[in-house]
Design an enzyme around this catalytic site. Sequence first.
Site, mmCIF file in Angstrom:
data_model
loop_
_atom_site.group_PDB
_atom_site.id
_atom_site.type_symbol
_atom_site.label_atom_id
_atom_site.label_comp_id
_atom_site.label_asym_id
_atom_site.label_seq_id
_atom_site.Cartn_x
_atom_site.Cartn_y
_atom_site.Cartn_z
ATOM 1 N N ARG A 58 1.718 -19.274 -8.258
ATOM 2 C CA ARG A 58 2.175 -18.240 -9.178
ATOM 3 C C ARG A 58 3.371 -18.740 -10.003
ATOM 4 O O ARG A 58 4.309 -17.998 -10.301
ATOM 5 C CB ARG A 58 2.579 -16.979 -8.412
ATOM 6 C CG ARG A 58 2.120 -15.706 -9.136
ATOM 7 C CD ARG A 58 2.664 -14.474 -8.483
ATOM 8 N NE ARG A 58 2.126 -13.272 -9.098
ATOM 9 C CZ ARG A 58 2.828 -12.188 -9.323
ATOM 10 N NH1 ARG A 58 4.093 -12.127 -9.010
ATOM 11 N NH2 ARG A 58 2.272 -11.141 -9.870
ATOM 12 N N LYS A 66 10.597 -2.558 -2.220
ATOM 13 C CA LYS A 66 9.323 -3.252 -2.001
ATOM 14 C C LYS A 66 9.658 -4.747 -1.961
ATOM 15 O O LYS A 66 10.140 -5.302 -2.942
ATOM 16 C CB LYS A 66 8.366 -2.929 -3.150
ATOM 17 C CG LYS A 66 7.023 -3.626 -3.076
ATOM 18 C CD LYS A 66 6.128 -3.124 -4.217
ATOM 19 C CE LYS A 66 4.844 -3.903 -4.348
ATOM 20 N NZ LYS A 66 4.108 -3.522 -5.571
ATOM 21 N N CYS A 123 5.195 -6.660 1.444
ATOM 22 C CA CYS A 123 4.099 -6.956 0.511
ATOM 23 C C CYS A 123 4.020 -8.473 0.402
ATOM 24 O O CYS A 123 5.028 -9.154 0.551
ATOM 25 C CB CYS A 123 4.432 -6.333 -0.848
ATOM 26 S SG CYS A 123 3.239 -6.682 -2.154
ATOM 27 N N ASP A 164 1.295 -7.893 9.537
ATOM 28 C CA ASP A 164 1.339 -8.300 10.935
ATOM 29 C C ASP A 164 2.422 -7.530 11.667
ATOM 30 O O ASP A 164 3.249 -6.836 11.059
ATOM 31 C CB ASP A 164 1.559 -9.823 11.048
ATOM 32 C CG ASP A 164 2.849 -10.263 10.386
ATOM 33 O OD1 ASP A 164 3.923 -9.894 10.880
ATOM 34 O OD2 ASP A 164 2.790 -10.972 9.362
ATOM 35 N N GLU A 204 -5.207 17.002 -14.317
ATOM 36 C CA GLU A 204 -5.048 15.859 -13.398
ATOM 37 C C GLU A 204 -3.690 15.924 -12.694
ATOM 38 O O GLU A 204 -3.591 15.654 -11.496
ATOM 39 C CB GLU A 204 -5.185 14.534 -14.163
ATOM 40 C CG GLU A 204 -6.618 14.240 -14.574
ATOM 41 C CD GLU A 204 -6.717 13.027 -15.491
ATOM 42 O OE1 GLU A 204 -7.660 12.237 -15.311
ATOM 43 O OE2 GLU A 204 -5.865 12.892 -16.404
HETATM 44 C C1 GLA Z 1 2.438 -8.800 -6.221
HETATM 45 C C2 GLA Z 1 2.308 -7.416 -5.616
HETATM 46 C C3 GLA Z 1 2.085 -6.410 -6.720
HETATM 47 C C4 GLA Z 1 3.234 -6.464 -7.694
HETATM 48 C C5 GLA Z 1 3.382 -7.875 -8.235
HETATM 49 C C6 GLA Z 1 4.613 -8.024 -9.094
HETATM 50 O O1 GLA Z 1 1.246 -9.235 -6.743
HETATM 51 O O2 GLA Z 1 1.281 -7.389 -4.690
HETATM 52 O O3 GLA Z 1 1.954 -5.120 -6.175
HETATM 53 O O4 GLA Z 1 4.413 -6.033 -7.082
HETATM 54 O O5 GLA Z 1 3.474 -8.830 -7.185
HETATM 55 O O6 GLA Z 1 4.743 -9.313 -9.597
#
Ligand code: GLA
Length: 758
Positions: free
Chosen positions: A473, A506, A556, A564, A644
Amino acid sequence: MFFPHFYFRKLCLSQFLMMRGNHMIFFDENSKIFYLENESMTYAFGIRSDLVTQHLWFGKRTGHDLAYDSYFDCAAAHVVKFPLDDGTFANLNHVPREFHQLYTGDFGMPSLMLERENGVRRFDFSFRDYQITKEKAPIPGMPSLRAGGGSESLSVRYECDGIFVTLLYTIYEDCNVVARSMKIENRSDTPIYLNRAASFSFSLVPPQYNDMACRTADWTAVYLSGGSGSETNVQKTPLSRGTFTIDSRRGASSASLNPFLGITPRETTETTGTAYGINLIWSGSFTLHAEVTANRCLRLSGGIEETGFRWKLNPGDMFCTPEAVLAFSTEGLSGLSWEYHTLYREHLIPTSFAKKPRPVVLNHWEATRFNYSGDILRQMVDATSEIPGIDTFVIDDGWFGKRNDISSGLGDWVVNEEKLGTSLREFSDYVHKKGMNLGIWFEPEMISEDSDLCRAHPEWAITTPNYTTLRGRGQMMLDLVNPEAVNYISSAVNRIIRDSHIEYVKWDRNRDSSEGYSPSLPPDQQGEEDVRQTLGFYSLCEKIINENPNVLFEGCASGGGRVDAGMLYYFPQIWISDQTDAHARTFIQYGASLCYPLSSHSCHVSRSPNRRAGHVIPLSSRGDIAALGMLGYELDIRDMSKDECQQISDQISAYRRDEPLILEGRLFRLSSPAESNYFAFELVSPDKTKVRITVMRQLELFNRTGMRIYPCGLLENAKYTCPELGISRQGKTWMNYGFTPEFSQGDFVTDVFHLINE
Ligand code: GLA
């Protein structure tokens, strides 16, 4: 207090029990067998000879009258025989043991391999002593289960010329699990090398021993595999002679194979039969082996990844393996899941979050990716604040340094005020004034080459001398083996959290490790890099997460690249996949639920047609599937119609009503989307008075008989009313007679049913 060898020889059984005052771990001094047991389960092994510890049993509760099966047979001349301390010889090749070593006449998968500086690799470990405690010592530098729930721990120590090996066990009253790890200490005066150090090893005997059945597999391995966007799909493989291995060499537990391994006899189903599980409390590279030996035992072992592992243990040093959680159930795979879910909620996930309602977030990532400004975010905040129920607004990637795409900025944890149009504190105040909390994205373990941090500290990026660094990446990994890098990043992240009034983080990790090298380790310790990098990650967690106890941290890793139990110790919930298509999600959530409680699955509703899968799925279905985890939204609320928005608000109210079931209910997977046209999850409250059943029909198939649902886990004689069907019946009628849901027309439609006993 440690009981030395000579001491327990003299101690009589009843004295011993009285001294201890409870019976969860019991040592029979005559047979020298340890019994670890709760009401329904026994794990037993014994000191058959000072040089041989034999595994005896893991399964339904037994009496205290187990005996050593033969296995020592040396009749055949060609058998390699191991010298015991009483002058006799034994064939160790078939002996199930608590740790297995090569160079003992045991040719199966070893779980411990050491090497002296002079090249000698044979170590004959001899039993020394043991200790039983109510306390459970944490494993230094890494997550592990907490004591509690009537837990009791046992450590058994062995020695070979100043090298000590301690096997550690914990058993719980409230769950059918045994937690195991191993400690190796060098108290000699020369260094040694560890080449393999598994967390556990034990063996299962064939369910029905029958010489003539040798061509059929006794056991099935149930495990979770996939990739980014298709994580935790269930796989089942019959095990026959040879070694079956699942592993990761990516520096993270990985989306490819998860560190969970289920083992069942052939006849086990979702709700009936024996099921064993192995799960590691470890977020780095790992290995789990299941070897069917020549005598048809199933030898299981595993822990940290072995390829390239070599740890130098200087005199006075100690190495501890991660903890492995071995679980057992007689109620099929759903029973096994229940053991893990209960254990992790009670003894692993931070108690301040484990059973508490979580935020319902709006994350803008899928709606905007990097293409946003402060104005766009404020418009989204305004629109979101109009929807009652969404209580947290999350700013994802791109708010810091120079970060408008994936090529730059990681490591520069400084707010890009030009992009946001204000300081983060002012933005945060804006969100709070609108009645919501603020969440923010970080990727603390990474560094971009194009970043001020890399320009200032190029030595903190993991690179191999004289080689072009591999990229994932577009980024490199920070050398977390280096405490200076860990301290710097933790201070920078903590400053932002503290100064900007943030309630949710996150924490992402978007590439695998690949160099096998740490710039901060000497040449003879490079084999430690992979493990030390994970320990560095945990130290970063300690410094950031422990510093901010009221902030909810969500894990994440490119979606579910690090799902895990090690993560759950710090992160009450994990973004289990970037795949937000509700249909694909049923496969992912189904698999993840085998081991990890629904309260740890972060699940968001995203747009339709889905960005990845292209499926058109009704908002109601997307909401129903996301509501089987920690519900959130990835929509651009500015584009949503009034109807919605109302539907979303209604979804959240319904979710909040059923939230206790999702946080604490017992899960029954009534139908697998991989094995039928239907996905169905049932959640039953701990007191069995409230039930929620969610069903998705994948495809509309004309003129086919629908699926019949047979609810599980109800009170047989209690009356349950289903408001959606308008029917009241006894528990046993619901369970035995079932019902057939009717769906509205179309693909991917869901139905939700409640059964209420009042
Ligand atoms: C990863 C996460 C996504 C987002 C991107 C941001 O791919 O899984 O949810 O936060 O990074 O770059």
